[in-house]
Design a protein around this motif. Sequence first.
Motif, mmCIF file in Angstrom:
data_model
loop_
_atom_site.group_PDB
_atom_site.id
_atom_site.type_symbol
_atom_site.label_atom_id
_atom_site.label_comp_id
_atom_site.label_asym_id
_atom_site.label_seq_id
_atom_site.Cartn_x
_atom_site.Cartn_y
_atom_site.Cartn_z
ATOM 1 N N THR A 162 0.818 -1.209 0.000
ATOM 2 C CA THR A 162 0.000 0.000 0.000
ATOM 3 C C THR A 162 0.857 1.268 0.000
ATOM 4 O O THR A 162 0.538 2.246 -0.678
ATOM 5 C CB THR A 162 -0.918 -0.004 1.232
ATOM 6 O OG1 THR A 162 -1.761 -1.150 1.140
ATOM 7 C CG2 THR A 162 -1.780 1.231 1.277
ATOM 8 N N ASP A 358 -7.796 2.988 -2.298
ATOM 9 C CA ASP A 358 -7.522 2.376 -3.605
ATOM 10 C C ASP A 358 -6.492 1.253 -3.531
ATOM 11 O O ASP A 358 -5.868 0.927 -4.536
ATOM 12 C CB ASP A 358 -7.114 3.426 -4.643
ATOM 13 C CG ASP A 358 -5.764 4.076 -4.356
ATOM 14 O OD1 ASP A 358 -5.180 3.782 -3.296
ATOM 15 O OD2 ASP A 358 -5.301 4.869 -5.189
ATOM 16 N N LEU A 359 -6.334 0.688 -2.352
ATOM 17 C CA LEU A 359 -5.482 -0.477 -2.119
ATOM 18 C C LEU A 359 -3.987 -0.168 -2.240
ATOM 19 O O LEU A 359 -3.241 -0.353 -1.310
ATOM 20 C CB LEU A 359 -5.854 -1.644 -3.049
ATOM 21 C CG LEU A 359 -5.690 -3.042 -2.478
ATOM 22 C CD1 LEU A 359 -6.445 -3.217 -1.180
ATOM 23 C CD2 LEU A 359 -6.149 -4.073 -3.495
ATOM 24 N N HIS A 360 -3.561 0.312 -3.403
ATOM 25 C CA HIS A 360 -2.148 0.681 -3.574
ATOM 26 C C HIS A 360 -1.994 1.450 -4.875
ATOM 27 O O HIS A 360 -2.874 1.402 -5.727
ATOM 28 C CB HIS A 360 -1.251 -0.557 -3.535
ATOM 29 C CG HIS A 360 -1.444 -1.510 -4.668
ATOM 30 N ND1 HIS A 360 -0.864 -1.345 -5.907
ATOM 31 C CD2 HIS A 360 -2.166 -2.652 -4.753
ATOM 32 C CE1 HIS A 360 -1.207 -2.345 -6.691
ATOM 33 N NE2 HIS A 360 -2.012 -3.150 -6.021
ATOM 34 N N PRO A 361 -0.843 2.146 -5.045
ATOM 35 C CA PRO A 361 -0.664 2.891 -6.304
ATOM 36 C C PRO A 361 -0.434 1.940 -7.476
ATOM 37 O O PRO A 361 0.017 0.806 -7.272
ATOM 38 C CB PRO A 361 0.571 3.756 -6.054
ATOM 39 C CG PRO A 361 1.131 3.381 -4.727
ATOM 40 C CD PRO A 361 0.282 2.315 -4.110
ATOM 41 N N LEU B 111 -5.301 -7.312 5.246
ATOM 42 C CA LEU B 111 -4.854 -7.543 3.878
ATOM 43 C C LEU B 111 -3.385 -7.210 3.674
ATOM 44 O O LEU B 111 -2.672 -7.905 2.968
ATOM 45 C CB LEU B 111 -5.713 -6.708 2.933
ATOM 46 C CG LEU B 111 -5.633 -7.105 1.473
ATOM 47 C CD1 LEU B 111 -6.079 -8.530 1.279
ATOM 48 C CD2 LEU B 111 -6.477 -6.164 0.634
ATOM 49 N N ARG B 112 -2.939 -6.128 4.355
ATOM 50 C CA ARG B 112 -1.553 -5.739 4.189
ATOM 51 C C ARG B 112 -0.616 -6.835 4.668
ATOM 52 O O ARG B 112 0.382 -7.144 4.028
ATOM 53 C CB ARG B 112 -1.274 -4.463 4.970
ATOM 54 C CG ARG B 112 -1.089 -3.302 4.042
ATOM 55 C CD ARG B 112 -1.254 -1.987 4.717
ATOM 56 N NE ARG B 112 -1.038 -2.056 6.131
ATOM 57 C CZ ARG B 112 -0.219 -1.230 6.777
ATOM 58 N NH1 ARG B 112 0.480 -0.351 6.096
ATOM 59 N NH2 ARG B 112 -0.106 -1.279 8.062
ATOM 60 N N MET B 115 -0.555 -9.592 2.141
ATOM 61 C CA MET B 115 0.256 -9.313 0.968
ATOM 62 C C MET B 115 1.731 -9.412 1.327
ATOM 63 O O MET B 115 2.549 -9.811 0.525
ATOM 64 C CB MET B 115 -0.090 -7.943 0.400
ATOM 65 C CG MET B 115 -1.513 -7.910 -0.144
ATOM 66 S SD MET B 115 -1.809 -6.719 -1.471
ATOM 67 C CE MET B 115 -1.574 -5.197 -0.593
ATOM 68 N N SER B 192 -9.970 3.788 -10.151
ATOM 69 C CA SER B 192 -8.589 3.363 -9.881
ATOM 70 C C SER B 192 -8.638 2.085 -9.041
ATOM 71 O O SER B 192 -8.243 2.059 -7.880
ATOM 72 C CB SER B 192 -7.839 4.473 -9.140
ATOM 73 O OG SER B 192 -7.959 5.698 -9.827
ATOM 74 N N GLY B 193 -9.165 1.032 -9.635
ATOM 75 C CA GLY B 193 -9.381 -0.228 -8.921
ATOM 76 C C GLY B 193 -10.763 -0.263 -8.300
ATOM 77 O O GLY B 193 -11.327 0.781 -7.957
ATOM 78 N N GLN B 195 -11.724 -1.275 -5.446
ATOM 79 C CA GLN B 195 -11.746 -0.823 -4.051
ATOM 80 C C GLN B 195 -12.163 0.659 -4.008
ATOM 81 O O GLN B 195 -12.893 1.080 -3.109
ATOM 82 C CB GLN B 195 -10.355 -1.002 -3.428
ATOM 83 C CG GLN B 195 -10.243 -0.565 -1.965
ATOM 84 C CD GLN B 195 -11.027 -1.455 -1.013
ATOM 85 O OE1 GLN B 195 -11.165 -2.643 -1.235
ATOM 86 N NE2 GLN B 195 -11.556 -0.858 0.045
ATOM 87 N N GLN B 196 -11.719 1.435 -4.978
ATOM 88 C CA GLN B 196 -12.112 2.838 -5.015
ATOM 89 C C GLN B 196 -13.615 3.006 -5.186
ATOM 90 O O GLN B 196 -14.192 3.952 -4.663
ATOM 91 C CB GLN B 196 -11.394 3.576 -6.151
ATOM 92 C CG GLN B 196 -11.709 5.056 -6.121
ATOM 93 C CD GLN B 196 -10.988 5.848 -7.173
ATOM 94 O OE1 GLN B 196 -11.175 5.637 -8.363
ATOM 95 N NE2 GLN B 196 -10.149 6.766 -6.738
ATOM 96 N N ASP B 199 -15.088 2.821 -1.845
ATOM 97 C CA ASP B 199 -14.802 4.039 -1.098
ATOM 98 C C ASP B 199 -15.691 5.198 -1.562
ATOM 99 O O ASP B 199 -16.263 5.921 -0.746
ATOM 100 C CB ASP B 199 -13.325 4.385 -1.260
ATOM 101 C CG ASP B 199 -12.947 5.630 -0.482
ATOM 102 O OD1 ASP B 199 -13.236 5.670 0.727
ATOM 103 O OD2 ASP B 199 -12.378 6.563 -1.066
ATOM 104 N N ARG B 336 -4.541 -1.284 -11.626
ATOM 105 C CA ARG B 336 -5.543 -0.632 -10.789
ATOM 106 C C ARG B 336 -6.667 -0.024 -11.629
ATOM 107 O O ARG B 336 -6.915 1.182 -11.549
ATOM 108 C CB ARG B 336 -4.930 0.433 -9.875
ATOM 109 C CG ARG B 336 -3.704 0.055 -9.095
ATOM 110 C CD ARG B 336 -3.833 -1.068 -8.098
ATOM 111 N NE ARG B 336 -4.958 -0.977 -7.190
ATOM 112 C CZ ARG B 336 -5.864 -1.934 -7.072
ATOM 113 N NH1 ARG B 336 -5.806 -3.035 -7.794
ATOM 114 N NH2 ARG B 336 -6.833 -1.821 -6.227
#
Lengths: 504, 504
Positions: A162, A358-361, B111-112, B115, B192-193, B195-196, B199, B336
């Motif tokens: 992330t 957005d989870l990650h770039p 989740l982090r 990963m 942007s994915g 997940q966005q 959000d 993404r």
Amino acid sequence: MKISIDKGSSVPVYLQIRNQIKDQVLSGLLPPGFRLPPERKLAEMLGINRSTVLNAYRELKADALIDSHIGQGTVVLSPKPPEPFSFSSPAALPWHQLFSGYVASIKEPLLRDLMEIVGRENVISFAAGMAAPELFPLEIFQKIYRRVTQSYGPAAFLHTPTEGCYFFRESISTFMGARGVSLSPEEILILSGSQQGLDLLVRAFLDPGDAVIVEEPSFFSAIQAFQAAGARVREIPVDQNGMQVELLEPMLIKYKPKFIYTLPTFQNPSGAVMSLQRRGRLLELAYKYQVPVLEDDPYGELRYEDQGLPSLKALDTRGYVIYLSTFSKMLFPGLRVGWLAAPPPVVHKLALIKQMVDLHPNSLAQYLIDAFLKEGLLDRHLDQVRREYALRRNVMLEELTRWAPPETYWNEPKGGYYLWCRLPENTVLSKLLTKCADRGVAFVPGDVFFTGSPPGNYIRLNFTFSKPEKIRAGVKQFISALNETLQENKTKRKGIKNQMKPIV
Amino acid sequence: MKISIDKGSSVPVYLQIRNQIKDQVLSGLLPPGFRLPPERKLAEMLGINRSTVLNAYRELKADALIDSHIGQGTVVLSPKPPEPFSFSSPAALPWHQLFSGYVASIKEPLLRDLMEIVGRENVISFAAGMAAPELFPLEIFQKIYRRVTQSYGPAAFLHTPTEGCYFFRESISTFMGARGVSLSPEEILILSGSQQGLDLLVRAFLDPGDAVIVEEPSFFSAIQAFQAAGARVREIPVDQNGMQVELLEPMLIKYKPKFIYTLPTFQNPSGAVMSLQRRGRLLELAYKYQVPVLEDDPYGELRYEDQGLPSLKALDTRGYVIYLSTFSKMLFPGLRVGWLAAPPPVVHKLALIKQMVDLHPNSLAQYLIDAFLKEGLLDRHLDQVRREYALRRNVMLEELTRWAPPETYWNEPKGGYYLWCRLPENTVLSKLLTKCADRGVAFVPGDVFFTGSPPGNYIRLNFTFSKPEKIRAGVKQFISALNETLQENKTKRKGIKNQMKPIV
């Protein structure tokens, strides 16, 4: 087409045939247009009664999986999804009643409309803050893309942490080290564009009613983000040496702000550079009142005259400064990569939020820009754009000096993207905007950079996006529209006097 | 080096010399290492007193811009940023006191860490929901990259509209049209994915205290996003036919939810598919109580057995369904790119928020995926991954069937990414996790998919990321760890009985 029949099964034979053909149609084994054997022939092949096959085919027709036409035989159809359910009244949902309080607080933004205008053909845009597209190092990126995907393979298309790839955070740490800021990679958060930095900081720090101190004028998207979060936005005017830090202390006492937002270097929109003395004083006050400073620095590297001053982050000895920057202005905006430098507890909290946001770039963008940095190509690119942007700025200054009517003033920025102009008192900006649009020229009216009424007819002109010849043509059109507006207004003038404020 | 002296100026001559040399050093005209003329010589050239030059040079030395050494003469130094300001006490800011209420409501996400585990060398990961990296069409993307940058040039690196490129929205509209959903590009928002999307929807619809209905179990990031917004999250259990829609009506009456969140197709984590009948009934109830339905559909295209059911969006005749999907599961996650389909007023509001959140989606990613879609390559890619994922699923099922101890149950999903397993009642999951980590195997414990306590020892196993031979090895390690855990616990067993709930 393969059919096998189990005469001992409890499933009737016609259904066995139906089911097997159905499976083969739905799985694509029997594609649309496939001609099934005639009923008589299939019956012979399977050693069964013709009426059994007839029943199977009838079922398949009812399922809309096959159809038969005289002369064409029996043909597989494209499988269709079932018909939508139909309900009596076609009442739509009253969406506007469902939106949250947050949505109500968002104003329709200007920027989208500006981008829309810029996108039109034949418009000379002084409006948006965009890099010169013809300077984009596309060929270099073509090579980098090949190298990156060859050496990293699928990793460039997989998830990244992330906070951003660690090696990329190291590269940014090196980049900032060369600018006098000593940081560990753990103090860096990669962003999906620096706008995201503002959004994450707003979420991490602002509760409704919190105060924020900004410069006046200031970057409109930042003002908007603070306001949408329900913050009380308080302004300190900018002069040619940046934020008037002399006015800061009483405001810190009165408003107890959550943070101070500043663009100390080539300020957007004024182009002002905060003096070294004020930088020191700002930090001193931040330390005294324990207020973080958010330093937004998208333009710092785009200096056209001298070496530039150290950033607030470089001067900060106590970790009070959260530093925000981006590759959008130095390189190009489309990869949406920015970064933020802050003490580890801040980076950690922001990453928690970013994970939900957005989870990650974007992974590929990180790999590409990382290679661009590691190969020393950014510094080379910056040399090139600095030369070109200085030239464009000079062209715009030259044309304005030549053509502008009296009582038109502008700054001579030493870096960044913008001229900040004050037009004659009796200019009607809305009319000027329309006339300019008719002539194919766009600019940003100054009011979006203020939280209240601007103290004059300010506008922002960008000089980096258009080529020099376009700048010449555009300024002429702009001035002609301005003169026409002034002429029309001459008779109607009522002698309104705006109060002066010390703004560049 | 050029110096011109104005003897009529009020500025002393030594300062005129100092200022001009300083400007030339700072602007880079006189680079570091440049040797200045000896004092005597410069004095002669300018026709002035030597002591005047001496004074100028002394000033420049004090500014740390030049230095002189015997034998080397006077040389320009690399301009250094000034020393950081120093303040007496090095007190750090108490950041934790400054964070907003929102931050306090975020739990440290799982989740982090997952990963992070997946990223380790030699770990067989059944944990994360990732596509198979070795199936990424890297060579095709290499070619597409070249084509895109050659035909579009800088545009692929410039800003795009906040909603996404119009042509890309058209491509998605075509893609969804082929799936039975008829949409105009204006009803599509590029994200942007995905997940966005969650959000943005949270921000657009949820005020603190609002209720949301979710399935139980459900996607943990969605649950977390709803909870962080202060929503009351209410659950409806899932069985093998998806959400138990029979239980919905009383909950709609009681909680008046802002929306219903569902993953009707290959649900995460249960793999369940909501039956056609329930889909119809869900819409009927949504219409009756005027509640929008948020359909999250990242796995819909990843079906391994039959043709699949129409999405809720395809069945929805009144525009109540907001549809969310992504290229992360079909193709790869690193670009993404996700999308959302909703009625235009919803797309408009979400775009207003998105503009403040990250301005717009990555431009290059949009151009690349658009070309991939337009050239019909996604459907071809889907054929390939469907075959491979079906194989991997079968391998995992086979190994579990062969090795799993009694009282271990799992579903046989017809699509998607996951097996959902229930382990024997006396399994201590925390111990199992540790033992698996020691053996280099990772999975997701089921509790993160529930808002409260799970009704059994559930775990989620992903079968798409690892190659078949890794799956075989990983399942064996997993089962060996499970047996060991059960063995150790046998003597300690206390006969606790969990209540059953009808979850797949």
